[in-house]
Motif scaffolding. Structure first.
Motif, PDB file in Angstrom:
ATOM      1  N   GLY A 174      -0.826  22.392  16.118  1.00  0.00           N
ATOM      2  CA  GLY A 174      -2.478  21.979  15.902  1.00  0.00           C
ATOM      3  C   GLY A 174      -2.187  20.031  14.881  1.00  0.00           C
ATOM      4  N   HIS A 175      -1.028  20.174  14.853  1.00  0.00           N
ATOM      5  CA  HIS A 175      -0.560  18.740  14.498  1.00  0.00           C
ATOM      6  C   HIS A 175      -1.094  17.072  15.293  1.00  0.00           C
ATOM      7  CE1 HIS A 175       0.841  20.208  10.736  1.00  0.00           C
ATOM      8  NE2 HIS A 175       1.640  21.394  11.832  1.00  0.00           N
ATOM      9  N   LEU A 176      -1.265  16.006  14.660  1.00  0.00           N
ATOM     10  CA  LEU A 176      -2.243  15.446  15.055  1.00  0.00           C
ATOM     11  C   LEU A 176      -0.941  14.304  15.885  1.00  0.00           C
ATOM     12  CD1 LEU A 176      -4.549  13.109  15.437  1.00  0.00           C
ATOM     13  CD2 LEU A 176      -3.512  12.359  13.128  1.00  0.00           C
TER      14      LEU A 176
ATOM     15  N   ALA B 103      14.668  21.107  19.010  1.00  0.00           N
ATOM     16  CA  ALA B 103      14.437  19.597  18.268  1.00  0.00           C
ATOM     17  C   ALA B 103      13.013  20.283  17.654  1.00  0.00           C
ATOM     18  CB  ALA B 103      14.052  18.476  18.935  1.00  0.00           C
ATOM     19  N   GLU B 104      12.521  20.242  15.908  1.00  0.00           N
ATOM     20  CA  GLU B 104      11.911  20.601  15.955  1.00  0.00           C
ATOM     21  C   GLU B 104      11.247  19.748  15.263  1.00  0.00           C
ATOM     22  OE1 GLU B 104      10.682  24.460  14.910  1.00  0.00           O
ATOM     23  OE2 GLU B 104      11.913  25.676  16.714  1.00  0.00           O
ATOM     24  N   PRO B 105       9.714  19.306  14.575  1.00  0.00           N
ATOM     25  CA  PRO B 105       9.120  18.692  13.990  1.00  0.00           C
ATOM     26  C   PRO B 105       9.630  19.360  12.431  1.00  0.00           C
ATOM     27  CG  PRO B 105       7.499  20.135  15.287  1.00  0.00           C
ATOM     28  CD  PRO B 105       8.879  20.423  15.042  1.00  0.00           C
ATOM     29  N   TYR B 106      10.396  18.009  11.789  1.00  0.00           N
ATOM     30  CA  TYR B 106      10.891  18.613   9.631  1.00  0.00           C
ATOM     31  C   TYR B 106      10.096  19.284   9.070  1.00  0.00           C
ATOM     32  CZ  TYR B 106       8.952  15.468   7.223  1.00  0.00           C
ATOM     33  OH  TYR B 106       7.653  14.896   6.532  1.00  0.00           O
TER      34      TYR B 106
ATOM     35  N   ILE C 207       0.747  -1.095   0.163  1.00  0.00           N
ATOM     36  CA  ILE C 207      -0.076   0.227  -0.080  1.00  0.00           C
ATOM     37  C   ILE C 207       0.860   1.218  -0.436  1.00  0.00           C
ATOM     38  CG2 ILE C 207      -1.883  -0.834   0.945  1.00  0.00           C
ATOM     39  CD1 ILE C 207      -1.247   0.514   3.792  1.00  0.00           C
ATOM     40  N   GLU C 208       0.543   2.248  -0.910  1.00  0.00           N
ATOM     41  CA  GLU C 208       0.788   3.463  -0.705  1.00  0.00           C
ATOM     42  C   GLU C 208      -0.276   4.544   0.358  1.00  0.00           C
ATOM     43  OE1 GLU C 208       3.672   3.196  -2.169  1.00  0.00           O
ATOM     44  OE2 GLU C 208       3.867   1.783  -2.887  1.00  0.00           O
ATOM     45  N   VAL C 209       0.298   5.218   0.886  1.00  0.00           N
ATOM     46  CA  VAL C 209      -0.186   6.406   2.298  1.00  0.00           C
ATOM     47  C   VAL C 209       0.510   7.696   1.586  1.00  0.00           C
ATOM     48  CG1 VAL C 209      -0.372   6.952   4.021  1.00  0.00           C
ATOM     49  CG2 VAL C 209      -0.541   4.543   3.659  1.00  0.00           C
ATOM     50  N   TYR C 210      -0.280   8.793   1.972  1.00  0.00           N
ATOM     51  CA  TYR C 210      -0.001   9.752   2.023  1.00  0.00           C
ATOM     52  C   TYR C 210       0.509  10.390   3.400  1.00  0.00           C
ATOM     53  CZ  TYR C 210      -1.194  15.378   0.545  1.00  0.00           C
ATOM     54  OH  TYR C 210      -1.651  15.867   0.445  1.00  0.00           O
ATOM     55  N   ASN C 211       1.486  10.915   3.054  1.00  0.00           N
ATOM     56  CA  ASN C 211       2.497  11.125   3.992  1.00  0.00           C
ATOM     57  C   ASN C 211       2.774  12.249   4.190  1.00  0.00           C
ATOM     58  OD1 ASN C 211       3.794  11.047   2.294  1.00  0.00           O
ATOM     59  ND2 ASN C 211       5.118   9.660   3.349  1.00  0.00           N
ATOM     60  N   LYS C 212       1.840  13.524   4.162  1.00  0.00           N
ATOM     61  CA  LYS C 212       3.194  14.938   4.629  1.00  0.00           C
ATOM     62  C   LYS C 212       3.210  15.432   5.468  1.00  0.00           C
ATOM     63  CE  LYS C 212       0.833  19.354   1.764  1.00  0.00           C
ATOM     64  NZ  LYS C 212       0.470  19.787   1.175  1.00  0.00           N
ATOM     65  N   TYR C 213       2.541  15.133   6.395  1.00  0.00           N
ATOM     66  CA  TYR C 213       3.517  14.798   8.082  1.00  0.00           C
ATOM     67  C   TYR C 213       4.341  14.386   8.469  1.00  0.00           C
ATOM     68  CZ  TYR C 213      -0.264  18.598   7.128  1.00  0.00           C
ATOM     69  OH  TYR C 213      -0.325  19.678   6.507  1.00  0.00           O
ATOM     70  N   GLY C 214       5.223  13.912   7.620  1.00  0.00           N
ATOM     71  CA  GLY C 214       6.175  12.153   8.503  1.00  0.00           C
ATOM     72  C   GLY C 214       5.946  11.017   8.496  1.00  0.00           C
ATOM     73  N   PHE C 215       5.407  10.558   8.542  1.00  0.00           N
ATOM     74  CA  PHE C 215       5.149   9.296   9.079  1.00  0.00           C
ATOM     75  C   PHE C 215       3.448   8.847   9.488  1.00  0.00           C
ATOM     76  CE2 PHE C 215       4.873   4.461  10.200  1.00  0.00           C
ATOM     77  CZ  PHE C 215       5.372   3.790   9.719  1.00  0.00           C
ATOM     78  N   PRO C 216       2.767   8.242   8.301  1.00  0.00           N
ATOM     79  CA  PRO C 216       1.571   8.541   7.924  1.00  0.00           C
ATOM     80  C   PRO C 216       1.092   8.043   9.361  1.00  0.00           C
ATOM     81  CG  PRO C 216       2.094   6.623   6.619  1.00  0.00           C
ATOM     82  CD  PRO C 216       3.975   7.458   7.569  1.00  0.00           C
TER      83      PRO C 216
ATOM     84  N   TRP D 112      10.559   8.978   0.354  1.00  0.00           N
ATOM     85  CA  TRP D 112       9.140   9.130   1.150  1.00  0.00           C
ATOM     86  C   TRP D 112       9.026  10.431   1.246  1.00  0.00           C
ATOM     87  CZ3 TRP D 112       9.056  12.847   4.893  1.00  0.00           C
ATOM     88  CH2 TRP D 112      10.811  12.686   5.932  1.00  0.00           C
ATOM     89  N   TYR D 113       9.355  11.440   1.280  1.00  0.00           N
ATOM     90  CA  TYR D 113       9.183  12.784   1.615  1.00  0.00           C
ATOM     91  C   TYR D 113       8.306  13.438  -0.244  1.00  0.00           C
ATOM     92  CZ  TYR D 113      13.898  13.811  -0.152  1.00  0.00           C
ATOM     93  OH  TYR D 113      15.005  13.617  -0.797  1.00  0.00           O
ATOM     94  N   GLU D 114       8.531  12.734  -0.884  1.00  0.00           N
ATOM     95  CA  GLU D 114       8.009  12.902  -2.116  1.00  0.00           C
ATOM     96  C   GLU D 114       6.414  12.362  -2.543  1.00  0.00           C
ATOM     97  OE1 GLU D 114      12.236  13.279  -5.443  1.00  0.00           O
ATOM     98  OE2 GLU D 114      11.189  11.125  -4.754  1.00  0.00           O
ATOM     99  N   VAL D 115       6.083  11.253  -1.930  1.00  0.00           N
ATOM    100  CA  VAL D 115       5.044  10.565  -1.881  1.00  0.00           C
ATOM    101  C   VAL D 115       4.224  11.753  -2.770  1.00  0.00           C
ATOM    102  CG1 VAL D 115       3.590   8.803  -1.228  1.00  0.00           C
ATOM    103  CG2 VAL D 115       4.768   8.639  -1.208  1.00  0.00           C
ATOM    104  N   PRO D 116       4.223  12.557  -1.520  1.00  0.00           N
ATOM    105  CA  PRO D 116       2.708  13.561  -0.967  1.00  0.00           C
ATOM    106  C   PRO D 116       2.656  14.543  -2.290  1.00  0.00           C
ATOM    107  CG  PRO D 116       4.017  13.584   0.751  1.00  0.00           C
ATOM    108  CD  PRO D 116       4.585  12.367  -0.112  1.00  0.00           C
ATOM    109  N   ARG D 117       3.936  14.703  -3.116  1.00  0.00           N
ATOM    110  CA  ARG D 117       3.667  15.717  -3.648  1.00  0.00           C
ATOM    111  C   ARG D 117       3.837  15.397  -4.978  1.00  0.00           C
ATOM    112  NH1 ARG D 117      10.349  17.337  -1.745  1.00  0.00           N
ATOM    113  NH2 ARG D 117       9.910  18.073   0.008  1.00  0.00           N
ATOM    114  N   TYR D 118       4.364  13.929  -5.315  1.00  0.00           N
ATOM    115  CA  TYR D 118       3.390  12.864  -6.639  1.00  0.00           C
ATOM    116  C   TYR D 118       2.369  12.546  -6.556  1.00  0.00           C
ATOM    117  CZ  TYR D 118       8.256  12.846  -8.448  1.00  0.00           C
ATOM    118  OH  TYR D 118       9.847  13.444  -8.784  1.00  0.00           O
ATOM    119  N   TRP D 119       1.449  13.148  -5.058  1.00  0.00           N
ATOM    120  CA  TRP D 119       0.024  12.690  -5.235  1.00  0.00           C
ATOM    121  C   TRP D 119      -0.585  13.703  -5.438  1.00  0.00           C
ATOM    122  CZ3 TRP D 119      -2.724   9.020  -6.451  1.00  0.00           C
ATOM    123  CH2 TRP D 119      -3.748   8.745  -5.917  1.00  0.00           C
ATOM    124  N   ASP D 120      -0.040  15.124  -4.181  1.00  0.00           N
ATOM    125  CA  ASP D 120      -0.635  16.656  -5.110  1.00  0.00           C
ATOM    126  C   ASP D 120      -0.154  17.120  -5.966  1.00  0.00           C
ATOM    127  OD1 ASP D 120      -1.624  16.220  -2.455  1.00  0.00           O
ATOM    128  OD2 ASP D 120       0.365  17.240  -2.093  1.00  0.00           O
TER     129      ASP D 120
END
Length: 782
Positions: free
Chosen positions: A705-707, A729-732, A183-192, A323-331
């Motif tokens: 506000g991130h999950l 440390a900051e969320p990337y 499966i492929e998952v939309y992972n815009k905010y890091g690990f799905p 991995w970080y290209e997946v959401p870009r290639y979906w949007d």
DNA sequence: TATGACCGGGG
DNA sequence: GTGTACGGTCATA
């Protein structure tokens, strides 16, 4: 009526308070059918102290009986043995499998009960052991067709009640229907996260080619429905995945649950994939195989590397998306084609790895008796243990309980410490093949060990370890059977044309892997049959033999650069064939030099090396383990440094490469994603007492506000500033400008240490990278 | 120095 | 489901 059935898997249900075992099978005509066994009952043993009054113990056990699952029978057994010694025991039978645990705990508290045995064998495995039925064997049974009741409802056409099992035999298996998925998952905010990120593609691959179920933008309900329908229509016997036990299945089931649908893909009506032993998911009536568990049980490997190594799909022939290209290639809809190609590369390589190793897997199942889905996640120790469980039954041996034993720190092993550095033209000798012959020769086994005096024993040099000569040990029997199976195939294979050999070669690979990992089982301290003296005796004799080999290798003019209990490296110009002959003649040992490396980098630690094979492939052992908590760039640097040193031989070039990485970082030519460190939030966030970097980053993400939930995987980078590292440390995905990243931290703490892991062996120092020093050149002038 | 918490690979 | 991997490294007491 009499029928033949090919056994795929077992399961059980409790129906009207009675346990019912299902044997998921295929009949002679290739129909998927299910056998039902209603007359088997769970039981366990209580070992009774010889001095105790057995009838009192029995009456106390009887008092424990509960109406919901009464104790139906207690029998005194006197002929069963525990590590070779006869014991008096009581066989206690009940009705509902889950009550075995309850009665076990209560019975073990009764005065006079010394031990409770075999209460931790899963019910359907108990059945399969007692009846001698192994998966992938055929059975001939007297059966009666029954109509599916509501609870028995299976999707297969026919359901048979077992009246009697007449024969269990080995024969050609029916054509098994296999399928691969990913499966492929939309992972815009890091690990799905299942609560937020939809599945965008599910790809499946079968003998008919591939199919991809594609989401309508960001809603995955129909994708999941189409996948469920596909599986039910295709009816696979085997479902291959890659890391599917730790990712795909859980994600699918949780997404489906959110949308109120069931991933009902089992052969039993409405059965969903569910978690079972060894962390695997079981799909009722189908064999779910996670190939990562089969091929990467101790060391993790990416699918890309594995497929490349196995020759199934070369790296340069596949579509690779970071991995970080997946959401870009979906949007961006115009790029979705590439995302689909990426998924296709994955499912095709999973399918091909599965197909090209099917007979290897089947053979492992036939030897161990573990159903394929469990086998795929069981370590080599567990595989051997199940083989012993079945074998011990034949000798009336009790199955010992699992015990937690702490591994004692030992100086065991190293015979010649590694000569660290770069070596040319190195032979490798894998010692795993010498141990089976030692076990056989000295009859090493838990049931042959003698702790006191012994007049007729194999005794080790120092006299510490003694094993009986008069009986054949459990281990000897197992190893002789395995060797016979190997020899039989080796004879047949000689007579076949090359294309017909493949199946036998796979079977041989399976048999040899079991045989050659037996010594690892003997020293596995948490093994059921672990006996310290067996492990120590084996390695004492082993060491003695290795020293003799070492002597011959040295006398033949070779230089030994590393030797321990598992392997030896040596180099030299002389004829290796001659050496093989010498060893064969003088020690009666048939040793093959398993591998020849044109280049070898030996590190200082135990079993840490990187090497270049004849066909120009890099083998890395014990070095990649270092990647815990390292960012992608640090891993890439290590990989490239190893590659350069091995392939070009020039330390200076590797140094120059690392410097160029550092310069690029300082010039801002990098991707933030390459610097991300990943950590899982395993507890509720409030439970963390310390400000660990990933916890601080998680709090920042939540504030914006991130999950973030328990189980979320957080990716963070370290940004510039003062104070504690963790506070920086900051969320990337919240770091928008690259200039904010603390590049010097990454250079000092990740890139340089990673490079020095290997380059440090050649005199390269931290300063070389920091100030452009010349110590490397000085080193080579020496 | 021992103990416990965490990691991989999947996206 | 007669259940909850493994083998290693790192941080903290």
């Amino acid at each position: 009526m009499l029928e033949d059935f090919f056994v795929l898997d077992f399961s059980y249900d409790v129906v009207d308070n009675i346990p019912v075992i299902f044997i998921w099978s295929i009949d002679r005509r290739g129909n998927r059918v299910t056998l039902v066994e209603k007359n088997f009952r769970p039981y366990f043993y209580a070992v009774v102290d010889d001095r105790e009054d057995v009838s009192r113990v029995i009456s106390e056990i009887k008092k424990l009986s509960k109406p919901s699952s009464p104790i139906t029978n207690i029998e005194i057994e006197t002929d069963r043995r525990y590590f070779g010694n006869p014991l008096k025991s009581l066989k206690i039978e009940t009705v509902v499998p889950a009550y075995v645990r309850i009665y076990r705990d209560e019975v073990s508290k009764i005065k006079g009960v010394k031990n409770v045995l075999e209460a931790d064998i899963r019910f359907y495995m108990r059945y399969s052991i007692d009846k001698g039925i192994k998966p992938f064997y055929w059975i001939k049974a007297d059966v009666e067709e029954i109509q599916p009741k509501e609870i028995f409802k299976v999707k297969s056409e026919k359901l048979y009640l077992i009246k009697d099992i007449l024969e269990i035999y080995e024969a050609e298996e029916p054509r098994l229907k296999t399928m691969a998925f990913s499966i492929e998952v939309y992972n815009k905010y890091g690990f799905p996260n299942t609560r937020r990120d939809p599945i965008i593609v599910i790809g499946v691959y079968t003998e008919n080619g591939y199919k991809q179920f594609i989401s309508s933008d960001y809603d995955d309900i129909n994708v999941i429905r189409e996948f469920i329908k596909f599986v039910n229509d295709f009816e696979p016997d085997i479902i291959f995945g890659y890391n599917s036990n730790s990712f795909d299945w859980r994600y699918l089931v949780e997404r489906a649950e959110l949308r109120g649908i069931k991933v009902a893909i089992g052969r039993k009506v409405n059965s969903e994939p569910s978690q079972g032993v060894y962390g695997h998911y079981s799909v009722t009536g189908r064999l779910n195989v996670d190939l990562a568990g089969v091929f990467c049980s101790s060391r993790s490997k990416s699918l890309i590397d594995l497929a490349d190594n196995l020759g199934v799909m070369p790296k340069n022939k596949r579509e690779i998306l970071e991995w970080y290209e997946v959401p870009r290639y979906w949007d961006d809809k115009s790029k979705r084609e590439i995302l689909l190609k990426h998924n296709l590369s994955n499912i095709k390589s999973i399918y091909d790895i599965g197909q090209s190793n099917l007979h290897y897997l089947i053979q492992l199942v036939k030897v161990t008796g573990l159903p394929l889905d469990q086998l795929s996640m069981a370590s080599s120790g567990h595989r051997i243990e199940w083989l012993l469980v079945r074998e011990s039954k034949k000798y009336n041996e009790f199955i010992p309980n699992r015990e937690e034993r702490r591994t004692e720190a030992s100086d065991e092993g190293i015979i010649v410490p590694p000569v660290s550095g770069l070596h040319n033209n190195v032979y490798m000798l894998d010692f795993s093949t010498i141990y089976p012959s030692i076990i056989l020769k000295y009859n090493i086994s838990p049931d042959t060990l003698v702790r006191g005096d012994c007049s007729d024993c194999w005794t080790s040099l120092n006299g510490n370890y003694k094993f009986r000569k008069d009986i054949k040990g459990l281990y000897q029997n197992v190893l002789l059977n395995l060797s016979a199976e190997i020899e039989r195939r080796e004879e047949i294979i000689k007579t076949l044309d090359p294309e017909k050999r493949r199946r036998l070669e796979e079977e041989l690979r399976a048999l040899r892997s079991i045989l050659n990992s037996f010594y690892d089982y003997i020293r596995w301290t948490n093994a059921r049959w672990y006996v310290k003296e067996c492990a120590e005796g084996l390695f004492e004799w082993g060491r003695e033999l290795i020293l003799q080999i070492l002597k011959i290798v040295k006398e033949s003019g070779f230089q030994v650069i590393y030797a321990d209990t598992d392997l030896m490296f040596f180099k030299g110009e002389n004829d290796p064939k001659k050496l093989e002959e010498d060893i064969a003649n003088r020690l009666s040992l048939n040793l093959k030099f398993n591998k020849f490396y044109t280049k070898l980098i030996l590190l200082e630690g135990k079993k840490q090396y990187a090497a270049l094979t004849k066909d120009n492939k890099v083998d890395m052992v014990g070095i990649e383990d270092y990647r815990n908590n390292w960012c992608d760039l640090a891993k890439e640097v290590l990989q490239n440094v190893v590659d350069q040193v091995l392939r070009s031989d020039k330390i200076n070039e590797a140094v120059r490469y690392v410097k160029s990485v550092i310069y690029s970082l300082r010039r801002g030519e990098f991707k933030i994603e390459d610097l991300v460190t990943w950590n899982i939030i395993d507890k509720d966030i409030e439970e963390y007492k310390f400000d660990l970097p990933h916890i601080v980053a998680a709090r920042k993400a939540m504030k914006s506000g991130h999950l973030v939930t328990r189980g979320s995987k957080i990716g963070y980078v370290i940004v510039k500033g003062s104070g504690k590292l963790s506070n920086r440390a900051e969320p990337y995905f919240m770091v928008k400008e690259k200039s904010k990243v603390d590049i010097e931290y990454y250079i000092d703490k990740q890139i340089i240490p990673s490079a020095l892991k290997v380059l440090g062996l050649f005199g390269v120092k931290e300063n070389t990278f920091k100030f452009g020093g010349t110590d490397v050149l000085n080193f080579f002038k020496k």
